[in-house]
Design a protein around this motif. Sequence first.
Motif, mmCIF file in Angstrom:
data_model
loop_
_atom_site.group_PDB
_atom_site.id
_atom_site.type_symbol
_atom_site.label_atom_id
_atom_site.label_comp_id
_atom_site.label_asym_id
_atom_site.label_seq_id
_atom_site.Cartn_x
_atom_site.Cartn_y
_atom_site.Cartn_z
ATOM 1 N N SER A 62 20.639 60.092 36.589
ATOM 2 C CA SER A 62 21.571 60.830 36.583
ATOM 3 C C SER A 62 22.844 60.452 37.429
ATOM 4 O O SER A 62 23.974 60.385 37.155
ATOM 5 N N SER A 66 26.707 59.455 36.635
ATOM 6 C CA SER A 66 27.623 60.089 37.332
ATOM 7 C C SER A 66 28.764 59.089 37.775
ATOM 8 O O SER A 66 29.946 59.135 37.992
ATOM 9 N N MET A 75 25.869 65.737 37.540
ATOM 10 C CA MET A 75 24.570 65.864 38.181
ATOM 11 C C MET A 75 24.080 67.224 38.445
ATOM 12 O O MET A 75 22.786 67.262 38.598
ATOM 13 N N LYS A 78 22.087 68.098 35.650
ATOM 14 C CA LYS A 78 20.888 67.393 35.335
ATOM 15 C C LYS A 78 19.663 68.083 35.143
ATOM 16 O O LYS A 78 18.840 67.811 34.025
ATOM 17 N N ASP A 79 19.298 69.055 35.905
ATOM 18 C CA ASP A 79 18.155 69.861 35.904
ATOM 19 C C ASP A 79 17.866 70.518 34.393
ATOM 20 O O ASP A 79 16.936 70.707 33.879
ATOM 21 N N TRP A 81 19.508 69.642 31.722
ATOM 22 C CA TRP A 81 19.459 68.494 30.682
ATOM 23 C C TRP A 81 17.965 68.163 30.513
ATOM 24 O O TRP A 81 17.293 68.058 29.460
#
Length: 215
Positions: A62, A66, A75, A78-79, A81
């Motif tokens: 990630s 970024s 960022m 990210k969790d 995705w």
Amino acid sequence: MLLIDLAIPIGLYYLLRAAGLSYQASLVISSLVPGLSATTDLARGRRPDGLAVFMTVMMLLSFAVSLISGSARFMLAKDGWLTVVTGVWMLASARTDQPLTFPFARLLLERRVGPGKQSWDVLWRRAPGFRRIWRVCTVLWGIGLVLDAVVRVVMAYTLPVDVVPGLNAAQYVVFLLLMQVVTNLYLVPAGLYNPRSRVYEFDPEVPVPDSHPVR
């Protein structure tokens, strides 16, 4: 491991922000904490904790993206995705030889539920109802993860940046508790915890398996 891989990074993020660091710098530094447990295990000659390795690798990926986008929002998302990828993967596994919920549940429940502490290798191969239970559970968790991912991505792109890390951490706890309730609302009436349930009836046409376990 959860304290190191989840709680400490969140606390460190807010400490760094209070010290005046930027969103990106705080996110990157705090994201490297899970790697400490993996590095420690390697130094001791032990196999690293899977959670630490997974979180570290995905955080670094990630961060790499970024650097191109320059987006703290990415960022934060990210969790979400990663969660949607996990949910789709889980749904896809529901019709495979071993749906993803099976090995996780096995670690906790094998020889604690079922008739006569029967091996789950035997149950998986000979009891159609037992296999069906874990396929349904895998679908439930897959759907739950996809919905959880949608909420995380929406939060990442709509809420104030400093609010999202704390909410993400709280959402993990809420999600796990909610999915435990949903899962057991299915497992109890389905008969998993009843050793005399039809779930454990063997298919007479399936021969007794050999000694090789399901992997």
